[in-house]
Structure formats: C-alpha cells, structure tokens
Design a protein around this motif. Structure first.
Motif, short mmCIF file in Angstrom:
data_model
loop_
_atom_site.label_atom_id
_atom_site.label_comp_id
_atom_site.label_asym_id
_atom_site.label_seq_id
_atom_site.Cartn_x
_atom_site.Cartn_y
_atom_site.Cartn_z
N GLU A 1 0.87 -1.17 0.00
CA GLU A 1 0.00 0.00 0.00
C GLU A 1 0.90 1.22 0.00
O GLU A 1 1.72 1.39 0.90
CB GLU A 1 -0.89 -0.01 1.25
N SER B 1 1.99 5.09 0.33
CA SER B 1 1.58 6.19 1.18
C SER B 1 2.66 7.26 1.17
O SER B 1 3.72 7.09 0.56
CB SER B 1 1.34 5.70 2.60
N ASP C 1 -4.27 10.02 0.85
CA ASP C 1 -4.83 9.10 -0.14
C ASP C 1 -5.05 9.79 -1.48
O ASP C 1 -4.76 9.22 -2.54
CB ASP C 1 -6.16 8.50 0.36
N CYS C 2 -5.54 11.03 -1.45
CA CYS C 2 -5.76 11.79 -2.69
C CYS C 2 -4.43 12.05 -3.40
O CYS C 2 -4.34 11.92 -4.63
CB CYS C 2 -6.47 13.11 -2.39
N VAL D 1 -1.61 10.33 -3.16
CA VAL D 1 -1.10 9.06 -3.69
C VAL D 1 -1.83 8.69 -4.98
O VAL D 1 -1.21 8.29 -5.96
CB VAL D 1 -1.21 7.94 -2.62
N GLU D 2 -3.15 8.87 -4.98
CA GLU D 2 -3.94 8.56 -6.18
C GLU D 2 -3.53 9.47 -7.34
O GLU D 2 -3.40 9.02 -8.48
CB GLU D 2 -5.43 8.70 -5.87
N PHE D 3 -3.32 10.76 -7.05
CA PHE D 3 -2.91 11.71 -8.08
C PHE D 3 -1.54 11.31 -8.65
O PHE D 3 -1.36 11.28 -9.87
CB PHE D 3 -2.86 13.13 -7.49
N HIS E 1 -0.19 8.37 -8.63
CA HIS E 1 -0.36 7.12 -9.38
C HIS E 1 -0.93 7.39 -10.77
O HIS E 1 -0.48 6.83 -11.77
CB HIS E 1 -1.27 6.16 -8.60
N LEU E 2 -1.94 8.26 -10.84
CA LEU E 2 -2.57 8.62 -12.11
C LEU E 2 -1.54 9.23 -13.07
O LEU E 2 -1.42 8.81 -14.23
CB LEU E 2 -3.71 9.61 -11.86
N SER F 1 1.18 6.63 -14.06
CA SER F 1 0.67 5.63 -15.02
C SER F 1 0.60 6.21 -16.42
O SER F 1 1.00 5.57 -17.40
CB SER F 1 -0.71 5.14 -14.59
#
Length: 148
Positions: A18, A20, A50-51, A53-55, A57-58, A61
């Motif tokens: 996970e 972080s 979390d936001c 990390v998601e940003f 990752h986006l 990718s």
C-alpha cells in the motif's frame, strides 16, 4: 514506518504493498499552508494523503504509457509534463516547469561542485590531510574564542 503502515492483507491471503506518504511530512505541509487558527483532523490528513497518492499514481501511469509509446525505458520529466497535459492538468504546467528548471539548475550546481573536487588534482589522502588541518585550525580558533 512499521510493516502495517506499508502493507495490507488482501482477500486471497497474499500481501499487496500500500503506497503512502510520510504522515509527519504531510502534517507539516498542511500546517504551513493553513491559517494558524485552523486545525486539520487526522482523518482529513489521511484523506489528503490518499488523494495525493492517487494523483501521483494517475500521473505516473499516464507518463509510463507515454514512455512506452516512445519505446523508452525510463520515465523522463517530459513524459510527466505530457501526462499532465493529456489528463487535463494544464493549470499545473507552468509551476511544474518552473520547479523542474530549478531542479535542473541545482543538479548542475551539484555536478560542478563534485567535478571541482575530482579535478582538484589531489589524492584522497591529501584531501583528508587538508581536511584534518582545517579542522585543527578551526578547533584552535574555537578554543581561543572560548578563553576570551
């Protein structure tokens, strides 16, 4: 960071990493950005992490896909910039490009410093001896100031 902070068990009995960000660092950033009379709850901080990390990752990718399309093996800053454009984050581009410029300048300065040391013409032993002499001089100067 404990193992439980980095990993979470998934349903099939395996372990999935996970991702972080360091909570202390994020807390410091939040504190610096908010007015002094505003506090941030821990679950709000965790949601922000979390936001973020998601940003990341986006963007990573998308940058990876761009990199693969160009048959490159390493994601370059230009791939990240193109990913921001592709994903509709144009409003971040000028700031990202400015930070990238500053980063390149700092890298260049570091490289100059390291090459200056390499080009000094002194052996490692000579450099160590010179360093010891400088420390000794500094120690004497400090001791003289303490006695004054």
């Amino acid at each position: 960071m404990s193992m439980s902070d980095r990993e979470t068990t998934i349903g099939n009995g395996g372990v999935e990493d996970e991702l972080s960000l360091p909570k202390a660092t994020v807390t410091k950033l939040i504190t610096e950005m908010l007015p002094s009379d505003i506090a941030c709850a821990k679950d709000t901080r965790d949601l922000l992490i979390d936001c973020c990390v998601e940003f990341i990752h986006l963007i990573a990718s998308e940058a990876n896909e761009i990199c693969e399309k160009e048959a490159k093996k390493t994601i370059a800053a230009e791939h990240v910039i193109t990913a921001l454009q592709t994903l509709g984050f144009e409003n971040y581009l000028s700031e990202v490009q400015e930070v990238f410029k500053e980063h390149k300048k700092l890298q260049k300065d570091r490289d100059k410093k390291s090459s200056r040391l390499e080009n000094s013409g002194m052996t490692e032993e000579e450099l160590l001896k010179q360093q010891e002499q400088l420390f000794a001089q500094s120690r004497l100067k400090y001791q003289a100031q303490q006695q004054s």
